[in-house]
Design a protein around this motif. Structure first.
Motif, short mmCIF file in Angstrom:
data_model
loop_
_atom_site.label_atom_id
_atom_site.label_comp_id
_atom_site.label_asym_id
_atom_site.label_seq_id
_atom_site.Cartn_x
_atom_site.Cartn_y
_atom_site.Cartn_z
N PHE A 257 42.75 45.69 -48.81
CA PHE A 257 42.48 44.49 -48.02
C PHE A 257 41.33 44.77 -47.06
O PHE A 257 41.06 45.93 -46.72
CB PHE A 257 43.73 44.10 -47.19
N HIS A 258 40.66 43.70 -46.63
CA HIS A 258 39.70 43.83 -45.53
C HIS A 258 40.51 43.86 -44.24
O HIS A 258 41.27 42.93 -43.97
CB HIS A 258 38.75 42.62 -45.49
N ILE A 259 40.35 44.91 -43.47
CA ILE A 259 41.10 45.06 -42.23
C ILE A 259 40.16 44.88 -41.05
O ILE A 259 39.18 45.62 -40.92
CB ILE A 259 41.77 46.45 -42.15
N THR A 260 40.45 43.88 -40.21
CA THR A 260 39.68 43.69 -38.99
C THR A 260 40.48 44.29 -37.84
O THR A 260 41.61 43.87 -37.59
CB THR A 260 39.40 42.20 -38.74
N VAL A 261 39.89 45.28 -37.20
CA VAL A 261 40.56 45.99 -36.11
C VAL A 261 39.51 46.25 -35.05
O VAL A 261 38.43 46.73 -35.35
CB VAL A 261 41.23 47.28 -36.63
N GLY B 60 44.63 41.50 -41.64
CA GLY B 60 44.29 41.86 -43.02
C GLY B 60 43.91 40.60 -43.78
O GLY B 60 44.60 39.59 -43.69
N SER B 61 42.79 40.66 -44.52
CA SER B 61 42.30 39.47 -45.24
C SER B 61 41.85 39.85 -46.63
O SER B 61 41.64 41.03 -46.93
CB SER B 61 41.09 38.85 -44.52
N LYS B 62 41.69 38.84 -47.46
CA LYS B 62 41.08 39.00 -48.78
C LYS B 62 39.75 38.25 -48.74
O LYS B 62 39.65 37.12 -49.20
CB LYS B 62 42.00 38.43 -49.87
N LEU B 63 38.75 38.87 -48.12
CA LEU B 63 37.47 38.17 -47.92
C LEU B 63 36.66 38.06 -49.20
O LEU B 63 35.66 37.36 -49.25
CB LEU B 63 36.64 38.87 -46.83
N ASP B 64 37.10 38.78 -50.26
CA ASP B 64 36.37 38.67 -51.52
C ASP B 64 36.87 37.50 -52.37
O ASP B 64 36.40 37.26 -53.46
CB ASP B 64 36.47 39.97 -52.32
N THR B 65 37.82 36.72 -51.82
CA THR B 65 38.27 35.50 -52.51
C THR B 65 37.10 34.52 -52.59
O THR B 65 36.29 34.45 -51.67
CB THR B 65 39.42 34.84 -51.72
N ASP B 66 37.02 33.77 -53.65
CA ASP B 66 35.95 32.78 -53.83
C ASP B 66 35.93 31.83 -52.62
O ASP B 66 36.93 31.19 -52.31
CB ASP B 66 36.21 31.98 -55.13
N ILE B 67 34.78 31.77 -51.95
CA ILE B 67 34.72 30.97 -50.72
C ILE B 67 34.87 29.47 -50.99
O ILE B 67 35.13 28.70 -50.10
CB ILE B 67 33.41 31.23 -49.92
N LEU C 116 43.33 34.80 -44.96
CA LEU C 116 43.99 35.68 -44.00
C LEU C 116 45.38 36.01 -44.54
O LEU C 116 46.18 35.12 -44.80
CB LEU C 116 44.12 35.01 -42.64
N ALA C 117 45.68 37.31 -44.72
CA ALA C 117 46.90 37.71 -45.43
C ALA C 117 48.02 38.16 -44.50
O ALA C 117 49.17 37.77 -44.66
CB ALA C 117 46.57 38.82 -46.42
N PHE C 118 47.71 39.01 -43.53
CA PHE C 118 48.76 39.49 -42.63
C PHE C 118 48.15 39.86 -41.28
O PHE C 118 46.93 40.01 -41.15
CB PHE C 118 49.51 40.70 -43.22
N GLN C 119 49.02 39.97 -40.29
CA GLN C 119 48.57 40.39 -38.96
C GLN C 119 49.56 41.39 -38.40
O GLN C 119 50.70 41.48 -38.85
CB GLN C 119 48.44 39.17 -38.04
N GLY C 120 49.09 42.16 -37.43
CA GLY C 120 49.98 43.14 -36.83
C GLY C 120 49.33 43.78 -35.62
O GLY C 120 48.33 43.27 -35.11
#
Length: 594
Positions: free
Chosen positions: A331-335, A431-438, A445-449
């Protein structure tokens, strides 16, 4: 932060995020509202200017008299006026990482919606980010000039009703909705066209302000969004202080460059100040370095930030995400202010342990408007390296997440980053799936924590990871072939012929008839094995085994092996059950039984 000199009034800074779908008119709105633009305002990026969209966080500000509710607030005494700092977040679909970076520093969110198009995919994503990071919101229905005058009010009322319906199950239920036109005639219209509804919006924003919690204590953390040199003076970094405070002559660290620098001067919107604190928007001049090396990043108290190769986080699925959350997936993780790819391993409490989260999700921010920070209450079961956890092939959807009335199990995730990240502990993680077709109409956006533990050593997989006791349970089943004496049976079909049986010697097994035994070793070359039954076989088991042996031999000529078909006439073969667990990060792959 109060100005150090007596010549200037004391100003309260209030950060307002401007979020919304691409082309919803966010930048035009920020421009219409602002009187003072900071260095990073209004799309310095030439690509943005050509395309008319924002490609980086833009900052600008305007000042108003201190609203009545702040004058009456005991903490508001001493402030003379209120400065709105507008954080114009990009709307371009691939730049969600920048939005998340901006959303963590805002006190109130303005969600800009094109009144003609309504809520679009990115609008919904902005709303989700707002829910995770921000206590209050105002919705702006922009571009009302595009509606036919005779149908304008009806269309506005209809869209307002639809928005309230969308928001009724979010923390922004009943939030104010206001209609306006920030740039009548669109981007190409002459500047002489006056915006409609902006004074009313300013009054609404004033009514929505509160005294944000600002804490000058703790280590400094400043998000830098722009960097440039001034000949003969040094390098200026502009950004927002996320935590702590700084003052002239302080030493700060730029972790990305592994250097420390001395603070020569500080400005807040072009005014010199002696220092600044959490929530303030500042320009900080430090001793010279190449500004190209730090276009965006963080600055901190020396030694306070950690460069992490992996981390353990609390995890909660975002309800609108329709994909699966599978262990080993990336996943793409933004932290902090970085977005990197990471492999994720999900784990939870062992089956049967009933510690659960309360029905108020402790990892989401509170709805208290005075809580400018997301809620950091500890989990009901704090993470500890001293306890065992159960490996999950994927995230487990709880009863409440599935729409039921129950409680959700606590879950954690191990993140293994493809590139090291720099961040403080307890920071928000998305956590995101930024490679999903825009163009696909799906939430990415998949999960947060929240980040609980960081692994700083590059060789963490050979050191810290070994302390993480996540296990999988294994269950193997075979059959008793025959009895050799009252305390020994021979088993089959539990192992393959090539299995090293020495690894299994000493493990306990249970017979389907109830006896417990221990694997003593192999028997012959075909994967068969010997089981010792310390308490001895029961009379019933011996009878069952002797009668099934007779059936197998019956009808076979002398010296002929028993036929498998005959064996299947057994009333019920006696099964051998072997259960053990393996720790996922044990390099020796030892089998463990309680």
């Amino acid at each position: 932060m109060a100005d150090s000199s007596n010549n200037h009034p004391k100003t309260l800074n209030f950060n307002v995020g401007v979020l919304g779908h691409v082309d919803s008119g966010k930048t035009s709105l920020a421009r219409a509202l602002s009187s003072t633009a900071s260095t990073a305002a209004f799309d310095k990026n030439p690509q943005s200017r050509e395309r008319g969209i924002t490609l980086d966080l833009g900052f600008s500000s305007f000042n108003v008299d201190l609203p009545e509710q702040l004058r009456e607030d005991p903490g508001g005494h001493g402030y003379d006026n209120l400065q709105f700092t507008l954080v114009d977040c990009p709307g371009h679909a691939s730049l969600i990482r920048t939005i998340i970076g901006g959303a963590q520093i805002i006190d109130l969110m303005m969600l800009v919606v094109d009144v003609v198009k309504g809520i679009q995919t990115q609008t919904a994503e902005c709303l989700l980010i707002g829910e995770l990071t921000c206590p209050r919101m105002v919705v702006i229905l922009n571009k009302t000039d595009l509606l036919p005058p005779n149908k304008r009010q009806t269309a506005i009322d209809k869209m307002t009703k639809r928005l309230h319906k969308t928001l009724e199950n979010t923390r922004f239920k009943d939030c104010p909705v206001i209609a306006l036109s920030a740039k009548p005639g669109g981007p190409e219209a002459p500047e002489t066209e006056e915006p409609h509804g902006v004074p009313e919006l300013i009054e609404l924003l004033k009514s929505q302000t509160y005294l944000p919690h600002r804490d000058p204590g703790g280590a400094l953390l400043m998000a830098v969004d722009h960097c440039f040199s001034i000949r003969g003076q040094g390098t200026v970094m502009t950004g927002t202080i996320l935590q702590g405070a700084l003052a002239v002559n302080d030493t700060v660290e730029i972790p990305a460059l592994k250097v420390t620098k001395k603070v020569k001067s500080v400005q807040m919107f072009r005014r010199p100040v002696a220092g600044a604190m959490q929530g303030d928007r500042v320009g900080v001049c430090v001793t010279q370095f190449d500004p190209k090396l730090l276009e965006r990043g963080v600055v901190c108290t020396p030694g306070s930030l950690h460069i992490l190769h992996a981390a353990i986080i609390t995890v909660r699925k975002i309800g609108y995400f329709k994909g699966s959350l599978a262990t080993r997936a990336k996943f793409h993780i933004t932290v902090g202010h970085e977005t990197v790819m990471a492999r994720v391993t999900f784990f939870g409490l062992p089956p049967g342990e009933t510690h659960q989260t309360s029905t108020t999700d402790p990892q989401l921010p509170t709805s208290d408007p005075h809580a400018s920070e997301p809620d950091l209450r500890p989990l009901d079961t704090p993470f500890s390296f001293d306890r065992e956890y159960f490996h999950q092939d994927e995230y487990v959807i709880g009863q409440r997440e599935a729409g039921g009335a129950g409680q959700d199990p606590e879950q954690w995730a191990l993140l293994e980053f493809e590139h090291p990240v720099t961040c403080p502990t307890l920071c928000l993680v998305i956590g995101s799936k930024l490679d999903t077709d825009i163009h696909a109409n799906v939430c990415r956006l998949a999960f947060q924590g929240r980040l609980l533990e960081g692994f700083e050593e590059k060789s963490y997989s050979e050191t810290t990871l070994l302390r993480l006791r996540i296990y999988k349970t294994k269950h193997k089943e075979g059959q008793v072939e025959r009895v050799t004496d009252d305390y020994t049976v021979i088993g089959r079909n539990l192992f393959k012929k090539e299995t090293n049986l020495q690894l299994f010697v000493g493990l306990k097994v249970t017979l389907s008839t109830g006896e417990e035994g221990v694997i003593e070793g192999g028997f012959g070359q075909s994967g068969k094995f010997k089981i010792r039954v310390p308490e001895g076989l029961s009379l019933e088991t011996k009878q069952l085994l002797s009668s099934s042996a007779k059936k197998r031999v019956k009808g076979g000529a002398k010296g002929e092996p028993a036929k498998e078909d005959d064996a299947k006439t057994d009333s019920q073969p006696i099964c051998i059950n072997l259960q053990f667990k393996r720790y996922v990060f044990d390099p020796h792959k030892k089998m463990v039984q309680n």
